[in-house]
Design a protein around this motif. Structure first.
Motif, mmCIF file in Angstrom:
data_model
loop_
_atom_site.group_PDB
_atom_site.id
_atom_site.type_symbol
_atom_site.label_atom_id
_atom_site.label_comp_id
_atom_site.label_asym_id
_atom_site.label_seq_id
_atom_site.Cartn_x
_atom_site.Cartn_y
_atom_site.Cartn_z
ATOM 1 N N MET A 1 -8.915 15.955 -13.788
ATOM 2 C CA MET A 1 -8.140 14.821 -13.434
ATOM 3 C C MET A 1 -8.387 14.731 -12.023
ATOM 4 N N SER A 2 -8.666 13.233 -12.163
ATOM 5 C CA SER A 2 -9.191 12.429 -10.465
ATOM 6 C C SER A 2 -8.329 11.959 -9.561
ATOM 7 N N THR A 3 -9.097 12.309 -8.433
ATOM 8 C CA THR A 3 -7.943 12.202 -7.486
ATOM 9 C C THR A 3 -8.648 10.391 -6.159
ATOM 10 N N GLN A 4 -9.753 10.514 -7.002
ATOM 11 C CA GLN A 4 -10.405 8.689 -6.281
ATOM 12 C C GLN A 4 -8.739 8.006 -6.848
ATOM 13 N N ALA A 5 -9.421 7.102 -5.522
ATOM 14 C CA ALA A 5 -8.084 6.208 -5.224
ATOM 15 C C ALA A 5 -8.519 5.126 -6.407
ATOM 16 N N HIS A 6 -8.070 3.881 -7.033
ATOM 17 C CA HIS A 6 -7.782 3.597 -7.660
ATOM 18 C C HIS A 6 -8.433 1.249 -7.770
ATOM 19 N N PRO A 7 -9.194 1.192 -7.867
ATOM 20 C CA PRO A 7 -10.090 -0.157 -6.797
ATOM 21 C C PRO A 7 -8.567 -0.780 -6.805
ATOM 22 N N GLY A 8 -8.000 -1.438 -5.844
ATOM 23 C CA GLY A 8 -7.345 -2.394 -5.374
ATOM 24 C C GLY A 8 -6.439 -1.411 -4.981
ATOM 25 N N SER A 9 -5.694 -0.383 -5.089
ATOM 26 C CA SER A 9 -4.783 0.724 -4.782
ATOM 27 C C SER A 9 -4.203 0.146 -3.819
ATOM 28 N N ALA A 10 -5.271 0.615 -2.394
ATOM 29 C CA ALA A 10 -5.394 0.530 -0.869
ATOM 30 C C ALA A 10 -4.868 -1.082 -0.785
ATOM 31 N N ASN A 11 -5.051 -1.667 -1.407
ATOM 32 C CA ASN A 11 -4.974 -3.101 -1.046
ATOM 33 C C ASN A 11 -3.753 -3.750 -1.378
ATOM 34 N N ALA A 12 -3.141 -3.068 -2.481
ATOM 35 C CA ALA A 12 -1.573 -3.158 -3.281
ATOM 36 C C ALA A 12 -0.481 -2.433 -1.799
ATOM 37 N N ASP A 13 -1.092 -1.411 -1.154
ATOM 38 C CA ASP A 13 -0.299 -0.402 -0.310
ATOM 39 C C ASP A 13 -0.487 -0.679 1.039
ATOM 40 N N ASP A 14 -1.892 -1.169 1.127
ATOM 41 C CA ASP A 14 -1.490 -2.758 2.068
ATOM 42 C C ASP A 14 -0.321 -4.103 2.595
ATOM 43 N N GLN A 15 -0.640 -3.888 1.102
ATOM 44 C CA GLN A 15 0.865 -5.517 0.616
ATOM 45 C C GLN A 15 1.539 -4.859 1.097
ATOM 46 N N GLU A 16 2.229 -3.678 0.509
ATOM 47 C CA GLU A 16 3.899 -2.899 0.240
ATOM 48 C C GLU A 16 4.149 -3.092 1.836
ATOM 49 N N ALA A 17 3.666 -2.068 2.746
ATOM 50 C CA ALA A 17 3.439 -1.834 4.060
ATOM 51 C C ALA A 17 3.342 -3.246 4.905
ATOM 52 N N ARG A 18 2.319 -4.145 4.642
ATOM 53 C CA ARG A 18 3.105 -5.216 5.398
ATOM 54 C C ARG A 18 4.263 -6.282 5.358
ATOM 55 N N SER A 19 4.708 -5.904 3.801
ATOM 56 C CA SER A 19 5.847 -6.121 3.387
ATOM 57 C C SER A 19 7.168 -5.822 4.208
ATOM 58 N N ARG A 20 7.067 -4.192 4.186
ATOM 59 C CA ARG A 20 7.989 -3.284 4.664
ATOM 60 C C ARG A 20 8.005 -3.865 6.042
ATOM 61 N N ARG A 21 7.090 -4.010 7.118
ATOM 62 C CA ARG A 21 7.262 -3.963 8.123
ATOM 63 C C ARG A 21 7.966 -5.491 8.447
ATOM 64 N N GLU A 22 7.734 -6.194 8.120
ATOM 65 C CA GLU A 22 8.706 -8.060 7.886
ATOM 66 C C GLU A 22 9.205 -7.825 7.630
ATOM 67 N N HIS A 23 9.990 -6.996 6.531
ATOM 68 C CA HIS A 23 11.491 -7.167 5.939
ATOM 69 C C HIS A 23 12.091 -6.230 7.759
ATOM 70 N N GLY A 24 11.565 -4.887 7.882
ATOM 71 C CA GLY A 24 11.714 -4.153 9.103
ATOM 72 C C GLY A 24 11.651 -5.382 10.420
ATOM 73 N N ILE A 25 11.075 -6.102 10.778
ATOM 74 C CA ILE A 25 11.042 -6.367 11.601
ATOM 75 C C ILE A 25 12.139 -7.913 11.628
ATOM 76 N N SER A 26 12.248 -8.205 10.374
ATOM 77 C CA SER A 26 13.847 -9.153 9.814
ATOM 78 C C SER A 26 15.451 -8.522 10.412
#
Length: 141
Positions: A1-26
């Motif tokens: 079992m690989s523990t290596q992150a999938h390419p682009g998953s960090a980008n998706a996580d960053d996008q989700e965090a930005r989206s949550r932050r924007e909703h939180g700001i609202s």
């Protein structure tokens, strides 16, 4: 079992965090009654940057936007929790203002505190009732 992150998953996580932050700001813009662009600085000034950022992320999650609860339901839950913990002052005042915007009038808030008195105790319900009474500008009987 690989523990290596999938390419682009960090980008998706960053996008989700930005989206949550924007909703939180609202969400906090409504709570603080300030323009969204002022929320991060106003909140960080109030509670410090690390706590503010964590709270913005939490407020952007499903708990604050799940369709099973109305804004009125959330107001009742939050005011009940604050009263049970003996919280008053700006925090309770802020949520009372929101509760009134969400359709809870002074009669409903008084009925809520009367109900809660038997469960959270009269001293805590009374403290919340004093805040409700003081912030309404109306005499209660």
């Amino acid at each position: 079992m690989s523990t290596q992150a999938h390419p682009g998953s960090a980008n998706a996580d960053d996008q989700e965090a930005r989206s949550r932050r924007e909703h939180g700001i609202s969400a906090y813009a409504k709570i603080f009654d300030v323009p969204e662009q002022e929320v991060p600085a106003a909140f960080a000034e109030r509670v410090g940057l690390p706590f503010a950022e964590e709270a913005l992320q939490a407020a952007g999650g499903a708990a604050w936007s799940h369709p099973a609860l109305t804004a009125r339901d959330r107001s009742i839950a939050i005011i009940t929790t604050l009263a049970a913990q003996g919280v008053s002052g700006d925090l309770l005042d802020t949520h009372l203002r929101l509760a009134r915007q969400h359709g809870l009038d002074d009669e409903a808030l008084t009925a809520l505190m009367t109900l809660l008195a038997g469960y959270v105790g009269y001293p805590r319900a009374s403290l919340a009732m004093e805040t409700i009474h003081g912030s309404s500008g109306a005499a209660h009987q």
